[in-house]
Scaffold this motif. Structure first.
Motif, PDB file in Angstrom:
ATOM      1  N   PRO A 230       0.945  -1.238  -0.143  1.00 12.75           N
ATOM      2  CA  PRO A 230      -0.110  -0.089  -0.014  1.00 12.75           C
ATOM      3  C   PRO A 230       0.803   1.263  -0.109  1.00 12.75           C
ATOM      4  O   PRO A 230       0.558   2.090  -0.879  1.00 12.75           O
ATOM      5  N   MET A 231       1.792   1.355   0.782  1.00 15.01           N
ATOM      6  CA  MET A 231       2.751   2.744   0.660  1.00 15.01           C
ATOM      7  C   MET A 231       3.621   2.809  -0.319  1.00 15.01           C
ATOM      8  O   MET A 231       3.951   3.694  -0.760  1.00 15.01           O
ATOM      9  N   LYS A 232       3.950   1.726  -0.983  1.00 16.88           N
ATOM     10  CA  LYS A 232       4.726   1.671  -2.512  1.00 16.88           C
ATOM     11  C   LYS A 232       3.693   2.411  -3.327  1.00 16.88           C
ATOM     12  O   LYS A 232       4.075   3.073  -4.358  1.00 16.88           O
ATOM     13  N   TYR A 233       2.433   1.942  -3.416  1.00 15.29           N
ATOM     14  CA  TYR A 233       1.419   2.603  -4.272  1.00 15.29           C
ATOM     15  C   TYR A 233       1.134   3.884  -3.960  1.00 15.29           C
ATOM     16  O   TYR A 233       1.097   4.663  -4.952  1.00 15.29           O
ATOM     17  N   VAL A 234       1.307   4.288  -2.796  1.00 21.69           N
ATOM     18  CA  VAL A 234       1.174   5.920  -2.492  1.00 21.69           C
ATOM     19  C   VAL A 234       2.385   6.572  -3.019  1.00 21.69           C
ATOM     20  O   VAL A 234       1.998   7.635  -3.618  1.00 21.69           O
ATOM     21  N   ILE A 235       3.563   6.027  -3.081  1.00 24.68           N
ATOM     22  CA  ILE A 235       4.567   6.689  -3.471  1.00 24.68           C
ATOM     23  C   ILE A 235       4.459   6.728  -4.877  1.00 24.68           C
ATOM     24  O   ILE A 235       4.896   7.931  -5.570  1.00 24.68           O
ATOM     25  N   ASN A 236       4.219   5.691  -5.566  1.00 25.66           N
ATOM     26  CA  ASN A 236       4.125   5.771  -7.016  1.00 25.66           C
ATOM     27  C   ASN A 236       2.987   6.856  -7.423  1.00 25.66           C
ATOM     28  O   ASN A 236       3.359   7.504  -8.483  1.00 25.66           O
ATOM     29  N   LYS A 237       1.807   6.856  -6.875  1.00 21.97           N
ATOM     30  CA  LYS A 237       0.875   7.890  -7.173  1.00 21.97           C
ATOM     31  C   LYS A 237       1.403   9.042  -6.870  1.00 21.97           C
ATOM     32  O   LYS A 237       1.195  10.140  -7.741  1.00 21.97           O
TER      33      LYS A 237
END
Length: 293
Positions: A230-237
């Protein structure tokens, strides 16, 4: 678009499905209009509507579209899908002029929809072409060239190219639907929350409090079904958003850091370089050298 041609195979023949197989389109389209916009920083349209359906494909620059009182950012790869009589307007960013192709269509029908309707009301009218960018660009360019040159049989060729654009649009929407159907309700809730709040101070604890799922389960189910934490997805966004701002606006890097969810511009630059392989300044220099750093 992925190249599926195997160069080691010297001779290949593929048979198309039985002609009795139902078609994606009940009726092929008639091209009502087509054209493009290029290098016009001051361009903007008034609110307007068409009797025909309209598809706009953005290839360069930035701008916005307003459809049914909702404002959408425009950038390369964005598709605007306007059903007949849909009130909308578009405008170019004066600092980064918008380039796009457009086509107006009538006389077609998609299964489950009434004639000349591109999408049902519950589908977002602005979509990202994603992996189909090059195909859309090719079909639109060829269609516009045909309608400009008006050589023998151009109407037939233009209609065929318009059918390709419609079919590719349906493929794009179907891919998204399959991705949603293969993902659990919990993962979609997590994704929806992140998509709406990724520029805020978000972490697993806040995610857990917002959607009433334990932190451990959030990490497990999202990584298992989405292939990313989830947090890697946040960073990518955040980094995707920052890349758009770097290439399409004159905001300073500090302002972009804050707009992307990072209070510390130095930390933002470190994360940006880790993800993209270059600094924010270098990215801006390469993608829009006229913008200030």
């Amino acid at each position: 678009m992925e190249n599926n041609i195997d160069t080691d195979i010297k001779n290949l023949k593929n048979y198309i499905d039985n002609p009795d197989t139902p078609n994606l389109l009940f009726k092929g389209p008639h091209v009502v209009m087509s054209g493009y916009l290029r290098n016009d920083p001051a361009w903007s349209s008034k609110f307007h509507k068409h009797d025909s359906a309209e598809i706009i494909f953005c290839t360069e620059g930035a701008g916005y579209s307003i459809i049914k009182d909702v404002k959408y950012e425009l950038y390369p790869g964005r598709l605007i899908l306007c059903n007949p009589l849909t009130v909308h307007r578009e405008a170019s960013d004066p600092e980064n002029p918008l380039h796009f192709f457009f086509v107006g269509l009538s006389g077609f029908q998609i299964p489950t929809l009434i004639e000349n309707v591109l999408i049902p009301d519950d589908i977002c009218p602005v979509q990202d072409a994603g992996e189909y960018y090059r195909q859309f660009e090719l079909y639109f360019m060829e269609l516009v060239q045909e309608t400009i040159a008006r050589r023998l049989h151009y109407k037939n060729i233009s209609a065929s190219l318009a059918s390709c654009i419609l079919a590719l649009m349906l493929r794009l929407l179907n891919d998204q639907l399959q991705n949603i159907n293969s993902t659990s309700r919990h993962s979609m809730r997590i994704k929806d929350y992140i998509d709406k709040n990724y520029t805020s101070d978000i972490n697993l604890e806040r995610l857990s409090d917002a959607i009433y799922i334990s932190q451990n389960y959030i990490s497990h189910i999202f990584k298992e079904e989405m292939g990313i934490s989830p947090m890697k997805y946040v960073i990518n966004k955040r980094i995707t958003h920052a890349k758009h701002l770097l290439s399409a606006t004159s905001m300073s890097i500090s302002e972009i850091a804050a707009e992307s969810g990072y209070e510390d511009p130095i930390y933002f630059s470190q994360i940006f370089k880790k993800i993209t392989g270059c600094s924010p300044k270098k990215y801006r220099d390469e993608h829009n050298p006229h913008m200030p750093a």
